[in-house]
Design a protein around this motif. Sequence first.
Motif, PDB file in Angstrom:
ATOM      1  N   TYR A  66       0.835  -1.251   0.052  1.00 39.87           N
ATOM      2  CA  TYR A  66       0.153  -0.197   0.003  1.00 39.87           C
ATOM      3  C   TYR A  66       0.751   1.216   0.009  1.00 39.87           C
ATOM      4  O   TYR A  66       0.547   2.117  -0.641  1.00 39.87           O
ATOM      5  CB  TYR A  66      -0.883   0.156   1.255  1.00 39.87           C
ATOM      6  CG  TYR A  66      -1.945   1.095   1.323  1.00 39.87           C
ATOM      7  CD1 TYR A  66      -3.112   1.060   0.690  1.00 39.87           C
ATOM      8  CD2 TYR A  66      -1.574   2.450   1.957  1.00 39.87           C
ATOM      9  CE1 TYR A  66      -4.270   1.779   0.755  1.00 39.87           C
ATOM     10  CE2 TYR A  66      -2.609   3.357   1.911  1.00 39.87           C
ATOM     11  CZ  TYR A  66      -3.562   3.146   1.526  1.00 39.87           C
ATOM     12  OH  TYR A  66      -4.560   4.367   1.393  1.00 39.87           O
ATOM     13  N   TYR A  67       1.632   1.153   0.835  1.00 44.50           N
ATOM     14  CA  TYR A  67       2.695   2.616   1.093  1.00 44.50           C
ATOM     15  C   TYR A  67       3.204   2.734  -0.085  1.00 44.50           C
ATOM     16  O   TYR A  67       3.466   3.925  -0.852  1.00 44.50           O
ATOM     17  CB  TYR A  67       3.607   2.447   2.187  1.00 44.50           C
ATOM     18  CG  TYR A  67       4.701   3.593   2.187  1.00 44.50           C
ATOM     19  CD1 TYR A  67       4.429   4.938   2.501  1.00 44.50           C
ATOM     20  CD2 TYR A  67       5.933   3.107   1.836  1.00 44.50           C
ATOM     21  CE1 TYR A  67       5.432   5.912   2.486  1.00 44.50           C
ATOM     22  CE2 TYR A  67       6.842   4.263   1.760  1.00 44.50           C
ATOM     23  CZ  TYR A  67       6.254   5.567   2.201  1.00 44.50           C
ATOM     24  OH  TYR A  67       7.416   6.571   2.278  1.00 44.50           O
ATOM     25  N   PHE A 125       2.120   6.267  -1.432  1.00 47.22           N
ATOM     26  CA  PHE A 125       2.939   7.525  -0.696  1.00 47.22           C
ATOM     27  C   PHE A 125       4.236   7.317  -1.078  1.00 47.22           C
ATOM     28  O   PHE A 125       4.887   8.611  -0.856  1.00 47.22           O
ATOM     29  CB  PHE A 125       2.570   7.508   0.759  1.00 47.22           C
ATOM     30  CG  PHE A 125       1.274   7.747   1.208  1.00 47.22           C
ATOM     31  CD1 PHE A 125       0.386   8.847   0.683  1.00 47.22           C
ATOM     32  CD2 PHE A 125       0.586   6.486   1.809  1.00 47.22           C
ATOM     33  CE1 PHE A 125      -0.753   8.855   1.216  1.00 47.22           C
ATOM     34  CE2 PHE A 125      -0.784   6.674   2.126  1.00 47.22           C
ATOM     35  CZ  PHE A 125      -1.440   7.731   1.834  1.00 47.22           C
ATOM     36  N   ASN A 126       5.078   6.479  -1.502  1.00 44.47           N
ATOM     37  CA  ASN A 126       6.322   6.286  -1.715  1.00 44.47           C
ATOM     38  C   ASN A 126       6.786   6.955  -3.020  1.00 44.47           C
ATOM     39  O   ASN A 126       7.389   6.361  -3.691  1.00 44.47           O
ATOM     40  CB  ASN A 126       6.990   4.964  -1.451  1.00 44.47           C
ATOM     41  CG  ASN A 126       8.404   5.212  -1.499  1.00 44.47           C
ATOM     42  OD1 ASN A 126       8.955   6.056  -1.164  1.00 44.47           O
ATOM     43  ND2 ASN A 126       9.101   3.975  -1.613  1.00 44.47           N
ATOM     44  N   PRO A 143       1.862  11.818  10.207  1.00 51.22           N
ATOM     45  CA  PRO A 143       3.170  12.190   9.760  1.00 51.22           C
ATOM     46  C   PRO A 143       3.592  12.017   8.476  1.00 51.22           C
ATOM     47  O   PRO A 143       4.382  12.566   8.079  1.00 51.22           O
ATOM     48  CB  PRO A 143       4.147  11.082  10.619  1.00 51.22           C
ATOM     49  CG  PRO A 143       3.058  10.830  11.836  1.00 51.22           C
ATOM     50  CD  PRO A 143       1.906  10.948  11.488  1.00 51.22           C
ATOM     51  N   LEU A 144       2.638  11.105   7.853  1.00 46.73           N
ATOM     52  CA  LEU A 144       3.049  11.227   6.342  1.00 46.73           C
ATOM     53  C   LEU A 144       2.848  12.298   5.408  1.00 46.73           C
ATOM     54  O   LEU A 144       3.354  12.755   4.546  1.00 46.73           O
ATOM     55  CB  LEU A 144       2.071  10.117   5.414  1.00 46.73           C
ATOM     56  CG  LEU A 144       2.579   8.671   5.892  1.00 46.73           C
ATOM     57  CD1 LEU A 144       1.432   7.697   5.139  1.00 46.73           C
ATOM     58  CD2 LEU A 144       3.986   8.588   4.864  1.00 46.73           C
ATOM     59  N   GLU A 145       1.974  13.290   5.833  1.00 43.05           N
ATOM     60  CA  GLU A 145       1.622  14.486   5.491  1.00 43.05           C
ATOM     61  C   GLU A 145       2.433  15.718   5.912  1.00 43.05           C
ATOM     62  O   GLU A 145       2.656  15.736   7.017  1.00 43.05           O
ATOM     63  CB  GLU A 145       0.227  14.890   5.587  1.00 43.05           C
ATOM     64  CG  GLU A 145      -0.497  15.919   4.665  1.00 43.05           C
ATOM     65  CD  GLU A 145      -0.571  15.354   3.211  1.00 43.05           C
ATOM     66  OE1 GLU A 145       0.042  16.287   2.222  1.00 43.05           O
ATOM     67  OE2 GLU A 145      -1.201  14.447   3.057  1.00 43.05           O
ATOM     68  N   ASN A 146       2.801  16.670   5.123  1.00 46.10           N
ATOM     69  CA  ASN A 146       3.594  17.792   5.558  1.00 46.10           C
ATOM     70  C   ASN A 146       2.696  19.007   5.248  1.00 46.10           C
ATOM     71  O   ASN A 146       2.538  19.535   4.139  1.00 46.10           O
ATOM     72  CB  ASN A 146       4.879  18.009   4.815  1.00 46.10           C
ATOM     73  CG  ASN A 146       5.876  19.111   5.188  1.00 46.10           C
ATOM     74  OD1 ASN A 146       5.115  19.982   5.986  1.00 46.10           O
ATOM     75  ND2 ASN A 146       6.993  19.260   4.840  1.00 46.10           N
ATOM     76  N   ARG A 206       9.187  10.147   7.115  1.00 45.02           N
ATOM     77  CA  ARG A 206       7.744  10.241   7.444  1.00 45.02           C
ATOM     78  C   ARG A 206       7.188   9.118   7.645  1.00 45.02           C
ATOM     79  O   ARG A 206       6.224   8.786   8.195  1.00 45.02           O
ATOM     80  CB  ARG A 206       7.179  11.009   6.271  1.00 45.02           C
ATOM     81  CG  ARG A 206       7.362  12.541   6.292  1.00 45.02           C
ATOM     82  CD  ARG A 206       6.596  13.363   5.245  1.00 45.02           C
ATOM     83  NE  ARG A 206       7.246  14.936   5.113  1.00 45.02           N
ATOM     84  CZ  ARG A 206       6.746  15.720   6.091  1.00 45.02           C
ATOM     85  NH1 ARG A 206       6.092  15.638   7.091  1.00 45.02           N
ATOM     86  NH2 ARG A 206       7.444  17.036   6.084  1.00 45.02           N
ATOM     87  N   PHE A 207       7.445   8.291   6.813  1.00 47.35           N
ATOM     88  CA  PHE A 207       6.717   6.760   6.708  1.00 47.35           C
ATOM     89  C   PHE A 207       7.332   6.189   8.208  1.00 47.35           C
ATOM     90  O   PHE A 207       6.335   5.616   8.638  1.00 47.35           O
ATOM     91  CB  PHE A 207       7.576   5.912   5.790  1.00 47.35           C
ATOM     92  CG  PHE A 207       7.080   4.310   5.523  1.00 47.35           C
ATOM     93  CD1 PHE A 207       5.717   3.755   5.397  1.00 47.35           C
ATOM     94  CD2 PHE A 207       8.014   3.505   5.795  1.00 47.35           C
ATOM     95  CE1 PHE A 207       5.559   2.860   5.583  1.00 47.35           C
ATOM     96  CE2 PHE A 207       7.729   2.068   5.896  1.00 47.35           C
ATOM     97  CZ  PHE A 207       6.277   1.890   5.829  1.00 47.35           C
ATOM     98  N   THR A 208       8.478   6.124   8.424  1.00 47.48           N
ATOM     99  CA  THR A 208       8.942   5.427   9.630  1.00 47.48           C
ATOM    100  C   THR A 208       8.327   6.171  10.925  1.00 47.48           C
ATOM    101  O   THR A 208       7.752   5.541  11.982  1.00 47.48           O
ATOM    102  CB  THR A 208      10.404   5.833   9.927  1.00 47.48           C
ATOM    103  OG1 THR A 208      11.121   5.106   8.780  1.00 47.48           O
ATOM    104  CG2 THR A 208      10.972   5.156  11.143  1.00 47.48           C
ATOM    105  N   LYS A 209       8.030   7.651  11.012  1.00 45.79           N
ATOM    106  CA  LYS A 209       7.368   8.093  12.098  1.00 45.79           C
ATOM    107  C   LYS A 209       5.961   7.584  12.138  1.00 45.79           C
ATOM    108  O   LYS A 209       5.334   7.422  13.304  1.00 45.79           O
ATOM    109  CB  LYS A 209       7.339   9.686  11.854  1.00 45.79           C
ATOM    110  CG  LYS A 209       8.636   9.851  12.327  1.00 45.79           C
ATOM    111  CD  LYS A 209       8.668  11.558  12.163  1.00 45.79           C
ATOM    112  CE  LYS A 209      10.160  12.204  12.437  1.00 45.79           C
ATOM    113  NZ  LYS A 209      10.329  13.691  11.958  1.00 45.79           N
ATOM    114  N   THR A 210       5.278   7.493  10.871  1.00 45.55           N
ATOM    115  CA  THR A 210       3.758   7.039  10.962  1.00 45.55           C
ATOM    116  C   THR A 210       3.717   5.417  11.445  1.00 45.55           C
ATOM    117  O   THR A 210       2.773   5.383  12.136  1.00 45.55           O
ATOM    118  CB  THR A 210       3.378   7.094   9.399  1.00 45.55           C
ATOM    119  OG1 THR A 210       3.291   8.560   8.910  1.00 45.55           O
ATOM    120  CG2 THR A 210       1.658   6.619   9.182  1.00 45.55           C
TER     121      THR A 210
END
Length: 440
Positions: free
Chosen positions: A32-33, A37-38, A50-53, A77-81
């Motif tokens: 999915y990611y 998003f990647n 966190p994925l969004e800035n 961002r992915f890691t934080k999410t």
Amino acid sequence: MIAANIGRIFLDAYNEKNQSNYSAKEFFVEKYYGIFFNHYKYMMSAGNSPLENPKISWDKMRTGQIPYETVEKRNDRFTKTVEKIDTGPADASIAIGFPTLDLTAPTSGQITNLQLPINTDEIYLTWIGSGLGIGVQSGLSLLFSNKQILLDLFEGWQVYRDYLNSTPGLRGNQINTWNGQWIAHRYDKLSYDEANPTASFNPFGTMKDGGIEVNTQSWTKVLIGISRYCHDTTLIAYVYNLNKVNTTVGFIPFDLPRIRKPFELYDKYFGATKQDHVDQLFGTAIGFTKACQMGAIGVNALEPKGFRDCMEKGVVPKYNPTDEEKTINFNTYQIWLLAMLNNEQLWEKAQQIATTLNDYIKSDKSTKTTKSQEVAGLLASVNKKQFIEALISIVKNSTETDQLAKIAEIIHTMPVDNVPYFLTLIRFQYAVANKQSKNE
């Protein structure tokens, strides 16, 4: 939680089809990611996660005014999410469709002080499920629990990703809008080619700034496709909108055979030519939001725009067979009436009545057009009582008393709710008979 349920149904279907065993987190991380998003353009907004800035303008990036984020920043961002999902409380910032924990925010509904157990799998499933919403005109989206529909939507994810990567001016964050276009195309038997899925597919439009975006598909086109493909009697969809303020319409049943009926009737009586034009006419009178207010959606929600005057005011429509567009509109009205009556025998009966009335006018040898006025008065009837009373004067001056008596019997024995629709169908059939008579 609805998005989580849809995500679970999809993931089970995906694992079954591909003989895999992905958990919700594994699918989110590995599949999915990477699609959503990647990349330098997202397929949907990541909300407050966190994925969004929030400091970045997607439009400015798309138009080249500012550079896109680097891979390193996206990975961070992915890691934080993932860390927040695995360790933090389930709220709107990491679980799609969940309320915020801020009691002053407009999306803080259904807050409880009970410590309800939330499995982290359910949070990942909300992301998966939210990517399967079907956006339609009116700003609403639909979530279906049908496994095959969900798998077919998944097919379209990669197609959308490919378009985003290969089209610099195409805006992102439109997955629900894309899903509406894709599923309507995917279930269009005339245009979809499995060997070349994007052939004859153009879901895009031009933005005011010269960019490109996915156009929103009509709800009728989406449901027509689903009703033609899916042989279930009824499908239930969760209808909603997730935005700055979330909107919940609720669970709406869709009567698929009744939705499909007017299109089958049109093909039967007038052929499948100009299908796109016909599809665009049904369901234009009230819009999807008002259709949902009916509680269930069937053929009644497919009323064509402009039809109501013909029924409520007793207007005799004009028929012009030389104008193709007007003829299609005319025929669409007739077919919707027949579908509402749910009795194909009434099509022939309406034609017989129209012919009888036209013959009655032609038998008038007087220059006063008395019989023509009588028929006009009859056709202006909008209920059973008016029609029967107007028919009496015609019977007095006609030699076709047996035929007229049959007409009276049909109207008299018909359910009251059906009478206005049948009287309107007679007006349409009379317009055809009258035009053909003048051309003879």
